[in-house]
Design a protein around this motif. Structure first.
Motif, short mmCIF file in Angstrom:
data_model
loop_
_atom_site.label_atom_id
_atom_site.label_comp_id
_atom_site.label_asym_id
_atom_site.label_seq_id
_atom_site.Cartn_x
_atom_site.Cartn_y
_atom_site.Cartn_z
N TYR A 195 47.41 27.39 7.65
CA TYR A 195 46.74 28.83 8.24
C TYR A 195 46.33 29.77 7.02
CZ TYR A 195 50.61 32.03 7.07
OH TYR A 195 51.75 32.72 6.45
N THR A 196 45.34 30.80 8.63
CA THR A 196 44.72 31.30 7.32
C THR A 196 45.33 32.98 8.84
OG1 THR A 196 42.52 32.61 6.97
CG2 THR A 196 42.53 31.02 8.81
N THR A 239 45.39 14.66 3.23
CA THR A 239 44.55 15.76 2.66
C THR A 239 43.94 16.52 2.71
OG1 THR A 239 44.35 14.61 0.04
CG2 THR A 239 46.89 15.52 0.75
N GLN A 240 42.74 15.65 3.02
CA GLN A 240 41.02 16.05 3.46
C GLN A 240 41.58 17.41 4.55
OE1 GLN A 240 38.75 15.50 1.45
NE2 GLN A 240 37.67 16.84 1.95
N PHE A 245 39.86 22.64 5.52
CA PHE A 245 40.30 23.33 5.79
C PHE A 245 40.54 25.20 5.58
CE2 PHE A 245 43.57 27.60 7.49
CZ PHE A 245 43.45 27.26 8.89
N LEU A 246 40.62 24.75 3.97
CA LEU A 246 40.28 25.73 3.13
C LEU A 246 38.82 26.85 3.09
CD1 LEU A 246 41.14 27.79 1.22
CD2 LEU A 246 40.88 25.51 -0.78
N ALA A 247 37.97 25.16 3.08
CA ALA A 247 36.53 25.35 3.29
C ALA A 247 35.24 26.01 3.58
CB ALA A 247 36.35 23.96 2.37
N GLU A 248 35.61 25.64 5.38
CA GLU A 248 35.56 26.21 6.19
C GLU A 248 36.04 28.11 6.06
OE1 GLU A 248 37.02 23.47 9.09
OE2 GLU A 248 35.95 22.12 8.29
N THR A 249 36.77 27.67 5.96
CA THR A 249 37.92 29.36 6.70
C THR A 249 36.81 30.32 5.70
OG1 THR A 249 39.76 28.46 6.64
CG2 THR A 249 40.05 30.65 6.11
#
Length: 392
Positions: A195-196, A239-240, A245-249
């Motif tokens: 999550y973020t 895992t992608q 999720f990390l890259a987009e956030t």
């Protein structure tokens, strides 16, 4: 009750509300917004209290008989027979208690607005929705971190390898049930293991992305691993999703500061997890900071143009994890260990628009028998560093 006492109580309540102090019992607690400077405590590898491992007779005598008869033991039973963890359980429990009190003292002094977990919240085999799991959650976290600064302060949680031993049931307890059990326990709003969240100040914003690094570790896919279960097998195949999720956030965030919060280390004095490179490459592209645990000590590493903050010393310290205090290369900036012992402690981070200030608080352990790590004044940081260049 006297009018004077009533007035005093009312005044206290008004002061508490005006100060922005989170009010427990009103839903999910989050960190106070709008501060010029906000301090958080970074805590990892701490949840030993309340663990009652399988009895010695079973582990030493019966377990081999079952194995010889091709009887497969549940993963949590295998983990609860781990000889190295069983040997330290009494000391680990005592050290968690002492260190939690120490963290409470430091964070009261520094007015911490939140705690950031980097995983391994419950040794040795996590918690799940059983009587044992519920009692462990209550004893090892709810009651352990209940007084003083802990009472109304949110914990932004993260999964570690010990948290996923129970498989999907353990993950569901920490991500879906625990936030309903205690509103200080924060795990996003979707009930997912990643999550973020943002911490928002007067003139700054910090974006944090919390991921489950267990899904990336190749050796957890081996049949012999206690972490090989329905959950890790499934998430390892995808895992992608977390990488994206990390890259987009990060790409969609205009925050002044960006953090990856996860359990396993990419840089380490004990074991580097190179499988995490797809994540670290994203962090490097955005000039972010990595917050991690797993190694049972405290350290600061700098590599790939990235600061790595290791805060895994809130439970049982392991001097091997900090290589007996001996730096292995120029990327090692600080190790909370000497030749005799690793130290207990944690890291605070002060966030402002101007800079990030990391301070490593190491507890004086000269009085703890074999764990000799003397600190002249443990109410002052043993090490600190600053980050001034904003995220991209």
């Amino acid at each position: 009750m006297s009018v004077l006492l009533c007035s005093a109580l009312l005044a206290c309540c008004v002061i508490g509300i005006a100060s922005g102090k989170p009010q427990k019992g009103q839903g999910r607690i989050t960190a106070t917004k709008g501060l010029k400077k906000l301090t958080v405590g970074i805590v990892g590898d701490y949840g030993w209290t309340g663990w009652n491992p399988a009895n010695e007779y079973f582990c030493n005598e019966i377990k081999p008989i079952f194995a010889a008869n091709n009887i497969t033991l549940p993963r949590e039973v295998q983990k609860d027979c781990d000889a190295s963890d069983r040997s330290v359980i009494h000391n680990a429990t005592a050290l968690q208690t002492s260190t939690s009190n120490y963290i409470g003292q430091i964070c009261a002094m520094k007015n911490c607005s939140a705690f950031i977990s980097v995983g391994d919240n419950f040794y040795d085999s996590g918690v799940d929705f059983t009587t044992t799991g519920i009692n462990r959650f209550q004893e090892a976290w709810v009651d352990m971190y209940a007084q003083g600064i802990f009472e109304y302060t949110p914990w932004y949680q993260c999964l570690g390898n010990h948290d996923i031993v129970q498989g999907q049931a353990g993950v569901d307890f920490e991500t879906k049930l625990a936030p309903l059990y205690d509103d200080r326990w924060y795990f996003g709003t979707e009930g997912l293991p990643y999550y973020t969240y943002d911490l928002v100040g007067h003139d700054w914003t910090a974006t944090f992305v919390v991921l489950d690094s267990d899904c990336f570790i190749d050796k957890y896919q081996k049949d012999t691993s206690p972490y090989n279960n329905n959950y890790t097998i499934s998430c390892h195949q995808d895992t992608q999703t977390q990488v994206d999720f990390l890259a987009e956030t990060f790409a969609n965030s205009n925050a002044d500061w960006k953090f990856l919060q996860l359990h396993h280390p990419m840089l380490s004095s004990h074991a580097n997890y190179t499988e995490l490179w797809p994540l670290i490459s994203v962090v490097e592209q955005h000039n972010g900071v990595v917050l991690n645990g797993h190694d049972h000590c405290a350290a600061h590493y700098y590599g790939n143009n990235t600061n790595f903050v290791l805060s895994g010393a809130a439970g049982f310290p392991d001097l091997v994890d900090c290589n007996y205090g001996v730096p292995l290369g120029p990327y090692v900036k600080f190790l909370g260990s000497n030749s005799k012992a690793a130290a207990n402690g944690f890291v605070t981070m002060e966030i402002s628009s101007k800079e990030l200030v990391f301070e490593y608080y190491i507890r004086n352990m000269q009085y703890d028998g074999g764990d000799l790590y003397p600190v002249k004044n443990d109410m002052q940081p043993s090490y600190s560093f600053k980050v001034k260049e904003h995220a991209w």
